[in-house]
Design an enzyme around this catalytic site. Structure first.
Site, short mmCIF file in Angstrom:
data_model
loop_
_atom_site.label_atom_id
_atom_site.label_comp_id
_atom_site.label_asym_id
_atom_site.label_seq_id
_atom_site.Cartn_x
_atom_site.Cartn_y
_atom_site.Cartn_z
N GLY A 1 0.76 -1.23 0.00
CA GLY A 1 0.00 0.00 0.00
C GLY A 1 0.79 1.28 0.00
CB THR A 2 4.35 2.01 -0.39
OG1 THR A 2 4.78 1.03 0.53
CG2 THR A 2 5.30 3.18 -0.31
CB THR A 3 1.42 6.91 -0.80
OG1 THR A 3 0.20 6.17 -0.97
CG2 THR A 3 1.37 8.15 -1.68
#
EC number: 3.4.25.1
Length: 207
Positions: A9-11
């Site tokens: 889910g990284t941003t």
């Protein structure tokens, strides 16, 4: 592909400035619908003049960061000078091209030609841009970046823009959250902002 030990889910955000580069990320690591880690490190110092962000397999990402860091040090030993950003990105691209990994990274910093940021995909594809966002919340981050980025932006100004972009992602993307990491690279070197510095900027944004 198994999602074991994988950031799903990284941003992350990278901004090129007239006096350096700014990187920002949130800290959540998710595996499917599970929040697996709330204090994930997603920004790395590669060298005094280079930093990188990661998203993807934890093992692949950590290995890639170590290899890139070793290559930059080896280049200095062999050539008696720092590696350029373009060369560091090309080395990273070659590593991923020869051994594709479940990872996406931004690599950037400052060299004799100025500030620059490159995006690298899992197969080694390399793109240079003025600002870049990766990960599941990038759509929301790009909305802020497109609206607030301007030519000749400074590191100080871009730091607030980067935090705004990550904040927008954490408010709309369920796979992003649990705090902020912010770093910059200038002619003076790499600096990771302290939590108190980030909190002060967030308070300013919210006021």
């Amino acid at each position: 592909m198994s999602n074991k030990n994988t950031f799903e889910g990284t941003t992350t955000v990278g901004i090129t400035c007239k006096d350096g580069v700014v990187f920002a990320s949130e800290r959540r690591a998710s595996m499917g619908n599970l929040v697996a880690h709330k204090v994930a490190e997603k920004i790395f110092k590669i060298d005094n003049h280079i930093a990188a962000t990661i998203a993807g397999s934890v093992a692949d990402a950590q290995t890639l960061m170590k290899v890139i860091s070793a290559e930059t040090s080896l280049y200095r030993l062999r050539n008696g000078k720092d590696i350029s950003l373009e060369a560091a990105a090309a080395v990273s691209s070659n590593i991923l091209h020869s051994s594709p990994a479940y990872v996406q990274t931004l690599i950037g910093g400052v060299d004799d030609t100025g500030a620059s940021i490159y995006s690298l995909d899992a197969a080694g594809g390399m793109i240079k841009d003025t600002f870049i966002s990766t990960g599941s919340g990038s759509t929301f981050a790009y909305g802020v970046l497109e609206d607030r980025f301007y030519e000749d932006i400074t590191v100080e100004e871009a730091t607030e823009v980067a935090i705004r972009a990550i904040k927008a992602a954490t408010e709309r993307d369920t796979f992003s959250g649990n705090g902020f990491l912010v770093a910059n690279v200038t002619k003076d070197g790499f600096k990771m902002l302290e939590k108190e510095e980030v909190d002060a900027i967030i308070e300013k944004i919210n006021s």
